[in-house]
Design an enzyme around this catalytic site. Structure first.
Site, PDB file in Angstrom:
ATOM      1  N   HIS A 128      -0.818 -13.492   9.104  1.00 46.49           N
ATOM      2  CA  HIS A 128      -1.432 -13.658   7.784  1.00 46.49           C
ATOM      3  C   HIS A 128      -1.052 -14.997   7.158  1.00 46.49           C
ATOM      4  O   HIS A 128      -1.146 -15.166   5.944  1.00 46.49           O
ATOM      5  CB  HIS A 128      -1.055 -12.505   6.856  1.00 46.49           C
ATOM      6  N   ARG A 156       0.800  -1.222   0.000  1.00 45.92           N
ATOM      7  CA  ARG A 156       0.000   0.000   0.000  1.00 45.92           C
ATOM      8  C   ARG A 156       0.837   1.278   0.000  1.00 45.92           C
ATOM      9  O   ARG A 156       0.315   2.356   0.205  1.00 45.92           O
ATOM     10  CB  ARG A 156      -0.961  -0.009   1.192  1.00 45.92           C
TER      11      ARG A 156
END
Length: 254
Positions: free
Chosen positions: A121, A38
């Site tokens: 994750h 990002r």
């Protein structure tokens, strides 16, 4: 506050902490040549980037994941742990860093010497069959197949194996998430490194530390929603960790 004074304060916080933990995002691996997600030049600036970790898309075309993830997951032997990875590893070895919670799936923290790594994750260390039970393949074996231009397949049904990374559409690994929450709540100091704190539940970990009475130090090249709660803010990971690296001898074992 001048940068040197801020570094001095950071060193003091680390030395005083009894239960320091770190939360890391993709920004810590950009120094190793891996693009973040990002950031200003992140993968999510590209139209098809989200498909890489889409479970629905993987079920339709698993080759898309392997063809694209190969550049930043399966060529780990070509990537060097950055000064951030190695310094965190040394802080753990010296008894200063109790645990490291990471959103990353590139295994560079382990390469940098960290042992107590919580991968919230998921992790590519195991590849498994979505259709057959008890079929697993190690990362090393899967990586060799991917680097050769092929796909890792189930020996029973022939379907393409999936890495134990959490894709969009899947739940996070429950045990890792519980461990991360527990460790964050008990932390008296959390280093938040290279993450924009926009992806939940990972982004909630600093909140657990604050609610438990701990302090935050945030080092990221973009603003985060938790900046106003941080005791210290930095924007240059390499600069901060170069200074910490130079002072590692002062962090005696506990």
């Amino acid at each position: 506050m001048e940068e040197k004074a801020k570094i001095d304060q950071l060193v003091k916080l680390i030395k005083e902490a009894k239960n320091m933990v770190a939360l890391t995002g993709a920004g810590v691996s950009t120094l190793s040549g891996i693009r973040d997600f990002r950031g200003k030049d992140g993968l999510y600036k590209e139209m098809d980037a989200e498909k890489i970790f889409s479970l629905d898309f993987f079920l339709r075309d698993p080759s898309f994941y392997y063809n694209n993830a190969g550049t930043f997951i399966y060529n780990i032997d070509e990537k060097e742990a950055s000064i951030v990875h190695t310094t965190l590893g040394e802080l753990e070895q010296k008894g200063r860093l109790k645990a490291l919670i990471t959103q990353n799936i590139d295994l560079l923290h382990q390469k940098g010497g960290s042992k107590n790594v919580i991968e919230i994750h998921g992790s590519p260390t195991i590849h498994y069959c979505l259709y057959c039970t008890d079929v697993e393949m190690s990362f090393a074996e899967a990586a060799a197949i991917v680097r050769a231009g092929n796909l890792p397949e189930c020996p029973k049904c022939g379907k393409v194996l999936k890495p134990a990374i959490t894709f969009f559409g899947e739940n996070l690994p429950a045990n890792a998430l519980v461990d991360a929450m527990r460790i964050s709540e008990r932390a008296d100091l959390m280093l938040v490194l290279g993450t924009t704190l926009t992806v939940y539940p990972a982004a909630s970990m600093p909140e657990y530390t604050l609610h438990g009475g701990g302090k935050l130090v945030i080092v990221n090249n973009m603003p985060t929603p938790m900046d106003r709660y941080a005791t210290l803010l930095f924007d240059d990971l390499e600069e901060v960790f170069s200074e910490l690296k130079s002072r590692l001898n002062s962090f005696d074992n506990l």
